[in-house]
Design a protein around this motif. Structure first.
Motif, PDB file in Angstrom:
ATOM      1  N   HIS A   1       0.774  -1.217  -0.113  1.00 57.97           N
ATOM      2  CA  HIS A   1      -0.047  -0.012   0.013  1.00 57.97           C
ATOM      3  C   HIS A   1       0.840   1.201  -0.107  1.00 57.97           C
ATOM      4  O   HIS A   1       0.643   2.287  -0.704  1.00 57.97           O
TER       5      HIS A   1
ATOM      6  N   ASP B   1       3.941   1.484  -1.149  1.00 60.18           N
ATOM      7  CA  ASP B   1       4.471   1.378  -2.573  1.00 60.18           C
ATOM      8  C   ASP B   1       3.371   2.297  -3.491  1.00 60.18           C
ATOM      9  O   ASP B   1       4.016   3.082  -4.416  1.00 60.18           O
ATOM     10  N   ASP B   2       2.331   2.008  -3.302  1.00 61.25           N
ATOM     11  CA  ASP B   2       1.302   2.671  -4.332  1.00 61.25           C
ATOM     12  C   ASP B   2       1.221   3.969  -4.141  1.00 61.25           C
ATOM     13  O   ASP B   2       1.231   4.856  -5.054  1.00 61.25           O
ATOM     14  N   VAL B   3       0.922   4.271  -2.744  1.00 63.90           N
ATOM     15  CA  VAL B   3       0.796   5.827  -2.560  1.00 63.90           C
ATOM     16  C   VAL B   3       1.965   6.429  -2.650  1.00 63.90           C
ATOM     17  O   VAL B   3       1.810   7.489  -3.338  1.00 63.90           O
ATOM     18  N   LYS B   4       3.128   6.141  -2.468  1.00 61.50           N
ATOM     19  CA  LYS B   4       4.336   6.640  -2.604  1.00 61.50           C
ATOM     20  C   LYS B   4       5.038   6.779  -4.200  1.00 61.50           C
ATOM     21  O   LYS B   4       5.845   7.423  -4.494  1.00 61.50           O
ATOM     22  N   ASN B   5       4.238   5.827  -4.817  1.00 62.42           N
ATOM     23  CA  ASN B   5       4.754   5.690  -6.120  1.00 62.42           C
ATOM     24  C   ASN B   5       6.123   5.229  -6.294  1.00 62.42           C
ATOM     25  O   ASN B   5       6.892   6.232  -7.074  1.00 62.42           O
ATOM     26  N   VAL B   6       6.388   4.198  -5.591  1.00 58.68           N
ATOM     27  CA  VAL B   6       7.911   3.886  -5.905  1.00 58.68           C
ATOM     28  C   VAL B   6       8.520   3.594  -7.238  1.00 58.68           C
ATOM     29  O   VAL B   6       9.635   3.991  -7.579  1.00 58.68           O
ATOM     30  N   GLU B   7       7.614   3.249  -7.873  1.00 66.16           N
ATOM     31  CA  GLU B   7       7.865   2.972  -9.252  1.00 66.16           C
ATOM     32  C   GLU B   7       8.551   4.047  -9.945  1.00 66.16           C
ATOM     33  O   GLU B   7       9.608   4.134 -10.699  1.00 66.16           O
ATOM     34  N   ALA B   8       7.752   5.144  -9.810  1.00 65.60           N
ATOM     35  CA  ALA B   8       8.217   6.393 -10.593  1.00 65.60           C
ATOM     36  C   ALA B   8       9.552   6.769 -10.066  1.00 65.60           C
ATOM     37  O   ALA B   8      10.438   7.589 -10.634  1.00 65.60           O
ATOM     38  N   ARG B   9       9.793   6.746  -8.721  1.00 69.39           N
ATOM     39  CA  ARG B   9      11.064   7.360  -8.003  1.00 69.39           C
ATOM     40  C   ARG B   9      12.137   6.327  -8.742  1.00 69.39           C
ATOM     41  O   ARG B   9      13.322   7.072  -9.066  1.00 69.39           O
TER      42      ARG B   9
ATOM     43  N   GLU C   1      12.189   4.816 -11.621  1.00 72.29           N
ATOM     44  CA  GLU C   1      12.395   5.218 -12.880  1.00 72.29           C
ATOM     45  C   GLU C   1      13.152   6.339 -13.222  1.00 72.29           C
ATOM     46  O   GLU C   1      14.171   6.018 -14.115  1.00 72.29           O
TER      47      GLU C   1
ATOM     48  N   TYR D   1      13.722   6.463   0.051  1.00 71.36           N
ATOM     49  CA  TYR D   1      12.419   5.818   0.267  1.00 71.36           C
ATOM     50  C   TYR D   1      12.273   5.318   1.603  1.00 71.36           C
ATOM     51  O   TYR D   1      11.505   4.883   2.342  1.00 71.36           O
TER      52      TYR D   1
END
Lengths: 193, 193
Positions: free
Chosen positions: A60, A62-70, A72, A94
């Motif tokens: 959850h 990860d979703d909220v903090k948008n770890v993927e975008a970070r 990237e 993170y």
DNA sequence: CCGCAACTTGACGCCATGTCAAGAGATCAG
DNA sequence: CTGATCTCTTGACATGGCGTCAAGTTGCGG
């Protein structure tokens, strides 16, 4: 399911997260239930065990903090050194977001939690590996280091435990932590040029 | 007390130690009692709580392994760099001896155990501090580092968690661990000369 | 023989996780 | 309106550690 404006499940995850971030060592199922405003048993209707609740909470976050975008950003860096820096910023930055749930997950002694935490750390390791590979492709990796060894070292420098030592125990600021890990990683991995 | 050739208390400490070193995660009071060959309750006649048993076990290991003598060597080094190396060898080489009881103590969530572990880590920190001071007195400490910062860094490099990462998780040998920490500590702390 | 010290057996309280059973109240389909 | 279903409640209970208590037993020294 859509009766409440915000589903109970999300409220549980948010509440668990915020309770864990307060740093109180003992966050029990009953504490979470009370904070959400439901019965302890209702928790078990949504999450079968405490371990699964904690794991769901990390996802959850990860979703909220948008770890993927970070992450990237670090992948799009051009030089190996830039990539190293970007990855240290992304993951190192993170860590403070997940430090509460991380501590709770590591404190659990059961196999399921251990595996969940381990999976996460392996993901970080892959990031380290990619940064090391980028440095090697630039021909800047220290000649006495294999990529494997360099990854081990970087992964160790970027461990949550190292962050805890420097930031929590020694009182360093986040900025100083990131800068020092960058310097240390360069000193450890990059050939002087 | 002197009825048995070897007192029950020592047998408890030895047994606890060896059980913890096997790396089994769950070492319960009943496991220890069974291994010693006494009743669980007899354990409590010698050690009031599990935490105190663990703490007593660390002290017992210190006695048996003569940790004082090990550290003495590092104190007698002449140059700062020698002292740094000797301290890394002394403490870094001691970690594998205490890793079992260390893990058990850190896994306890109560204040008493936390304090016992913390005290131990503070002792290590003093060793780091002394090594850093010796380097500074040789005029070899990086000018951008305060002694405090340098101590924080060395202490982090020498944490049990770092050892666990490299030796246990990454499969490094003890020798490679020690050599790498020495290199890393020098790269981080010592001015190039 | 007395008395003490070390140890045993067996029961109990505490606390957190997790389970089970019997509902209550809202919503929705027919 | 009725019945089904879904979410949540109350309350009891099992389990597994730690730690405690009480009433022995054994073996040795005086």
């Amino acid at each position: 399911m859509s009766r409440d404006q915000i589903s109970t499940k999300s409220r549980i995850l948010d509440t668990t997260w915020s309770l864990l971030e307060t740093g109180k060592s003992a966050v029990r199922m009953s504490d979470i239930a009370k904070a959400v405003g439901i019965s302890r048993q209702a928790l078990y209707l949504h999450f079968p065990t405490r371990a699964e609740l904690l794991v769901a909470t990390t996802r959850h976050i990860d979703d909220v903090k948008n770890v993927e975008a970070r992450l990237e950003k670090s992948r799009s860096a051009t030089t190996g050194i830039d990539r190293l820096h970007a990855f240290i910023e992304a993951w190192g930055g993170y860590i403070p977001e997940i430090i509460g749930v991380s501590a709770a997950l590591r404190a659990m002694r059961d196999a399921e939690s251990a595996k969940a935490w381990d999976d996460r750390m392996q993901a970080v390791r892959h990031g380290c590996e990619a940064a090391v590979r980028a440095i090697a492709e630039d021909g800047r990796l220290k000649p006495e280091l294999t990529q494997r060894d360099a990854t081990d070292l970087l992964w160790t420098l970027l461990s949550v435990e190292t962050w805890e030592r420097l930031v929590r125990d020694c009182g360093w600021t986040q900025d100083r932590y990131e800068q020092t890990i960058k310097d240390l990683a360069e000193a450890a991995l990059v050939a002087r040029g």
